[in-house]
Design an enzyme around this catalytic site. Sequence first.
Site, PDB file in Angstrom:
ATOM      1  N   CYS A 111      34.010  44.629  48.927  1.00  0.00           N
ATOM      2  CA  CYS A 111      35.255  45.179  48.372  1.00  0.00           C
ATOM      3  C   CYS A 111      35.325  46.684  48.634  1.00  0.00           C
ATOM      4  CB  CYS A 111      35.371  44.820  46.892  1.00  0.00           C
ATOM      5  SG  CYS A 111      37.042  44.999  46.255  1.00  0.00           S
ATOM      6  N   HIS A 213      34.839  39.002  47.027  1.00  0.00           N
ATOM      7  CA  HIS A 213      33.631  39.118  46.204  1.00  0.00           C
ATOM      8  C   HIS A 213      32.792  37.838  46.287  1.00  0.00           C
ATOM      9  CE1 HIS A 213      34.200  42.974  44.055  1.00  0.00           C
ATOM     10  NE2 HIS A 213      35.482  42.753  44.292  1.00  0.00           N
ATOM     11  N   GLU A 215      29.730  37.519  45.768  1.00  0.00           N
ATOM     12  CA  GLU A 215      28.729  37.475  44.685  1.00  0.00           C
ATOM     13  C   GLU A 215      29.278  36.798  43.436  1.00  0.00           C
ATOM     14  OE1 GLU A 215      30.639  39.957  45.240  1.00  0.00           O
ATOM     15  OE2 GLU A 215      31.127  40.938  43.346  1.00  0.00           O
TER      16      GLU A 215
END
Length: 243
Positions: A111, A213, A215
């Site tokens: 990001c 994202h 993660e």
Amino acid sequence: MKPVIGVLGNLSTVEDGAVTHAFVNQSYIEAVEKAGGIPLVFPVGTDWKSTAHLLERVDGLLVTGGLDVHPFYYDEEPYQELGAILPNMDLFHIEAIRKAVEMQMPILGICRGAQVMNVAFGGTLFQDLNHIPTMVLKHQQAGSRTLGMHYVEIEEGSQLRKLIGARVMVNSMHHQSIKEISPDFRVVAKASDGVVEAIERKEYGFCMGVQWHPEEMIRVSSAMKPIFQSFVNATRTENIGGK
Ligand code: MN
């Protein structure tokens, strides 16, 4: 011995200025651990020149998401829709990325992390996508951060395509994006409205930035796990941690 992954820390902004917290989102920590790495959070120091000493102690660098980048760093005036900024943190992150590249260390930017990577090597950003008439997709999703929101098309021949395929659904939590790509990077994924969603550094081992994202997504699905796995594996094979 597991590879140690430096995780660039963030600073919180508190309106009254009374307390500033140093932090990273826990999802980054868990994603690194799941891929077999040991996360080590780098605080945003007041002496950014000491970054090199920290970097010599790790095998890879994860550049996390967060606040907007000060447009000063890509020679633009700030527009009204620019979000909160912390220029000292920007500088710390920029210097860390430049040093990590100099060391040929595997780097993953997420990001804001992808955006800072681009700015660190001469690229620019859109300060607010809402003012770009053609960029109409929902890039700032509401609801769960793990939810897929829009598709990205991934370039043939890119590392990213080998990892996750040609067309995948990603989450989206950004109001800025890459405008002019750094000459040292190439765009490897876009959304259907033209927003740059992933970049890779040219002629380099592993240096990738994604606008979404992963993660967060890997908390509920394995689709994005190859990104972290490949990043952590690159630290083992390239073995350029400087230790
Ligand atoms: Mn997006």
